[in-house]
Write a protein that holds these residues in place. Structure first.
Motif, mmCIF file in Angstrom:
data_model
loop_
_atom_site.group_PDB
_atom_site.id
_atom_site.type_symbol
_atom_site.label_atom_id
_atom_site.label_comp_id
_atom_site.label_asym_id
_atom_site.label_seq_id
_atom_site.Cartn_x
_atom_site.Cartn_y
_atom_site.Cartn_z
ATOM 1 N N SER A 128 0.782 -1.337 0.174
ATOM 2 C CA SER A 128 0.028 -0.001 0.057
ATOM 3 C C SER A 128 0.747 1.175 -0.025
ATOM 4 N N PHE A 129 0.229 2.354 -0.550
ATOM 5 C CA PHE A 129 0.544 3.695 -0.553
ATOM 6 C C PHE A 129 0.280 4.071 1.165
ATOM 7 N N THR A 130 0.995 4.688 1.883
ATOM 8 C CA THR A 130 0.507 5.437 3.188
ATOM 9 C C THR A 130 0.217 6.814 2.621
ATOM 10 N N LEU A 131 -0.820 7.375 3.067
ATOM 11 C CA LEU A 131 -1.356 8.507 2.856
ATOM 12 C C LEU A 131 -1.048 9.515 3.816
ATOM 13 N N SER A 132 -1.291 10.759 3.540
ATOM 14 C CA SER A 132 -0.530 11.970 4.216
ATOM 15 C C SER A 132 -1.879 12.745 5.070
ATOM 16 N N LYS A 133 -2.904 13.310 4.475
ATOM 17 C CA LYS A 133 -3.742 13.995 4.936
ATOM 18 C C LYS A 133 -5.083 13.173 5.706
ATOM 19 N N CYS A 134 -5.309 12.050 4.946
ATOM 20 C CA CYS A 134 -6.270 11.163 5.521
ATOM 21 C C CYS A 134 -5.670 10.386 6.825
ATOM 22 N N LYS A 135 -6.123 10.844 7.983
ATOM 23 C CA LYS A 135 -5.477 10.308 9.311
ATOM 24 C C LYS A 135 -6.471 10.191 10.385
ATOM 25 N N THR A 136 -6.234 9.683 11.435
ATOM 26 C CA THR A 136 -6.933 9.399 12.661
ATOM 27 C C THR A 136 -6.194 10.315 13.646
ATOM 28 N N ILE A 137 -6.599 11.282 14.644
ATOM 29 C CA ILE A 137 -5.830 11.689 15.558
ATOM 30 C C ILE A 137 -6.490 11.130 16.910
ATOM 31 N N THR A 138 -5.652 10.266 17.636
ATOM 32 C CA THR A 138 -6.179 9.691 18.732
ATOM 33 C C THR A 138 -5.502 10.241 20.242
ATOM 34 N N VAL A 139 -6.136 10.594 21.028
ATOM 35 C CA VAL A 139 -5.553 10.836 22.458
ATOM 36 C C VAL A 139 -5.964 9.859 23.406
ATOM 37 N N LEU A 164 0.050 -6.660 26.276
ATOM 38 C CA LEU A 164 -0.073 -5.494 26.884
ATOM 39 C C LEU A 164 -0.584 -5.779 28.130
ATOM 40 N N PRO A 165 0.018 -6.542 29.192
ATOM 41 C CA PRO A 165 -0.396 -7.116 30.439
ATOM 42 C C PRO A 165 -1.113 -5.808 31.424
ATOM 43 N N PHE A 166 -0.889 -4.871 31.084
ATOM 44 C CA PHE A 166 -1.298 -3.438 31.954
ATOM 45 C C PHE A 166 -2.738 -3.137 31.513
ATOM 46 N N LEU A 167 -3.420 -3.746 30.624
ATOM 47 C CA LEU A 167 -4.618 -3.286 30.071
ATOM 48 C C LEU A 167 -5.775 -3.166 31.125
ATOM 49 N N LYS A 168 -5.966 -4.135 32.205
ATOM 50 C CA LYS A 168 -6.975 -4.406 33.048
ATOM 51 C C LYS A 168 -6.566 -3.237 34.277
ATOM 52 N N ASN A 169 -5.331 -2.871 34.229
ATOM 53 C CA ASN A 169 -4.834 -2.049 35.414
ATOM 54 C C ASN A 169 -5.482 -0.673 35.267
ATOM 55 N N TYR A 170 -5.866 -0.299 34.173
ATOM 56 C CA TYR A 170 -6.318 1.412 33.907
ATOM 57 C C TYR A 170 -7.757 1.478 33.330
ATOM 58 N N HIS A 171 -8.292 2.663 33.683
ATOM 59 C CA HIS A 171 -9.393 3.017 32.767
ATOM 60 C C HIS A 171 -8.822 3.989 31.829
ATOM 61 N N PHE A 172 -9.410 3.677 30.554
ATOM 62 C CA PHE A 172 -8.836 4.444 29.332
ATOM 63 C C PHE A 172 -9.878 5.387 28.878
ATOM 64 N N VAL A 173 -9.649 6.475 28.621
ATOM 65 C CA VAL A 173 -10.542 7.316 27.926
ATOM 66 C C VAL A 173 -9.965 7.637 26.224
ATOM 67 N N ILE A 174 -10.563 7.263 25.442
ATOM 68 C CA ILE A 174 -9.917 7.084 24.013
ATOM 69 C C ILE A 174 -10.540 8.302 23.317
ATOM 70 N N LYS A 175 -10.161 9.373 22.781
ATOM 71 C CA LYS A 175 -10.807 10.600 22.106
ATOM 72 C C LYS A 175 -10.040 10.545 20.634
ATOM 73 N N THR A 176 -10.624 10.334 19.917
ATOM 74 C CA THR A 176 -10.477 10.059 18.285
ATOM 75 C C THR A 176 -11.061 10.860 17.376
ATOM 76 N N GLU A 177 -10.539 11.348 16.278
ATOM 77 C CA GLU A 177 -11.145 12.098 15.265
ATOM 78 C C GLU A 177 -10.444 11.775 13.962
ATOM 79 N N ASN A 178 -11.352 11.960 13.005
ATOM 80 C CA ASN A 178 -10.735 11.611 11.660
ATOM 81 C C ASN A 178 -10.738 12.688 10.773
ATOM 82 N N THR A 179 -9.800 12.831 9.830
ATOM 83 C CA THR A 179 -9.892 14.041 8.993
ATOM 84 C C THR A 179 -10.802 13.793 7.772
ATOM 85 N N PHE A 180 -11.371 12.560 7.894
ATOM 86 C CA PHE A 180 -12.280 12.213 6.521
ATOM 87 C C PHE A 180 -13.570 11.504 7.140
ATOM 88 N N PRO A 181 -14.531 11.422 5.986
ATOM 89 C CA PRO A 181 -15.669 10.834 6.739
ATOM 90 C C PRO A 181 -15.553 9.095 7.168
#
Length: 362
Positions: free
Chosen positions: A48-59, A100-117
């Motif tokens: 595949s070609f990796t794209l540049s502008k079409c992306k997801t930003i996740t905090v 990733l054995p730490f997964l059950k040790n934490y509460h996660f808040v996943i904030k995500t946005e896309n630059t495309f539909p």
């Protein structure tokens, strides 16, 4: 299937809370992956070609919790809570917990946005799952001893490995600009487990290559990629298709080296139409192209015939058309789009993108 290389044995550090953010791009397959085995293993190799502008930003925000028996997380898309995303992420967490054995040790808040539909035929699962995998790999690194010595190469490999367990094509979004995934005899380092940067010579013709995505239909797809991949089991043409993918990927090595754009066009367009042919001949069968998809394809063919342009199209598992063309044609192609193709786009919308270098820590 457990892969020992990616298991973090222990976490000598403890962190009560923290935050990490990544942006990760979508990618567009030139040789398509369609059909998978158990554990998200591809039935054929892809590139595949990796794209540049079409992306997801996740905090990703994480905070230690007392009850460490279950996964705990909230998901937000564009600041709106998305509980319907939770089952997919829960499945992902179950698949990657061994690494990733730490997964059950934490509460996660996943904030995500896309630059495309979202869910429109642009690979939002690829960018979304790769961004999340990168965030989790960063937390893994924070908690690990001597994390500064975990080199970038291994970090990217582990992130790609984890991303694959969320969405197969996501493993091709970590790096750029060309990424292969799936074992192939011509690529010594190739793997079914993660994406690998294309290792061979690439001609100047393919540098700064453009991808304009014509948004023919921004709605939800008729069939999810997961269901579509499953339909390759017992498909009457599956084995020949898998052979074709191996051959096309092999042929692209010479094409990328020589800069032969005519040969590139033939392979890429054939791959796109074969992908849709597989869907049209599965049981049950689907037609994901729309009338406007065909109008666009025919106009691209006519334009190429008339002008000797090197523009071509490819498609993912949806109705939108990706127009691929070299940098030196950008001005003319833009005029062509505005004069002839924009009328076939939903609300006249399209995205001008080009190949990029992969994900980035924010």
């Amino acid at each position: 299937m457990i892969v020992e290389e990616f298991i973090t044995k222990s976490y000598p550090k403890t962190i009560e809370e923290g935050k990490v953010a990544w942006e990760s791009p979508s990618n567009i397959a030139l040789v398509k992956y369609w059909g998978k085995k158990e554990h998200q293993i591809p039935a054929n190799p892809s590139i595949s070609f990796t794209l540049s502008k079409c992306k997801t930003i996740t905090v990703l925000e994480f905070s230690e919790k007392e009850n460490k028996t279950d996964f705990s997380f909230d998901v937000f898309l564009n600041n709106e809570k998305k509980d319907d995303f939770k089952p997919k992420i829960e499945t992902f967490f179950k698949r990657v917990e061994a690494y990733l054995p730490f997964l059950k040790n934490y509460h996660f808040v996943i904030k995500t946005e896309n630059t495309f539909p979202h869910s429109s035929g642009i690979a939002s699962s690829a960018s979304g799952m790769s961004a999340l995998a990168l965030c989790l790999t960063s937390v893994d690194r924070m908690l690990s001893k001597n994390h500064e010595h975990l080199n970038k190469s291994f970090f990217n490999k582990k992130a790609s490995f984890l991303a694959r367990l969320g969405s197969g094509s996501a493993c091709r979004s970590i790096e750029g600009s060309l990424v292969t995934w799936g074992t192939h005899e011509a690529f010594a380092e190739s793997s079914d487990l993660y994406g690998v940067k294309y290792p061979f010579e690439v001609h100047e013709n393919f540098k700064n290559y453009h991808d304009t995505i014509l948004l023919v239909d921004k709605g939800e797809k008729q069939v999810s990629s997961t269901v579509g991949h499953g339909l390759m089991h017992n498909h009457p043409f599956a084995e020949e298709r898998f052979k074709q993918a191996h051959k096309n990927l092999n042929d692209l090595i010479a094409v990328f080296k020589s800069g032969d754009l005519d040969a590139f066009i033939k392979i890429v367009e054939s791959e796109a139409l074969t992908l849709h042919a597989m869907m049209m001949t599965s049981m049950p069968y689907f037609i994901l192209m729309k009338p406007n998809t065909l109008q666009v394809i025919n106009k691209i063919w006519a334009y190429r015939e008339k002008t000797d342009s090197k523009v071509c199209f490819t498609l993912d598992a949806g109705a939108n058309v990706h127009m691929l063309y070299p940098e030196n044609e950008a001005k003319n192609i833009n005029q062509f789009i505005n004069n002839e193709l924009v009328e076939h786009c939903q609300n006249g919308q399209y995205i001008n993108d080009k190949i990029g270098l992969g994900a980035k820590l924010l």
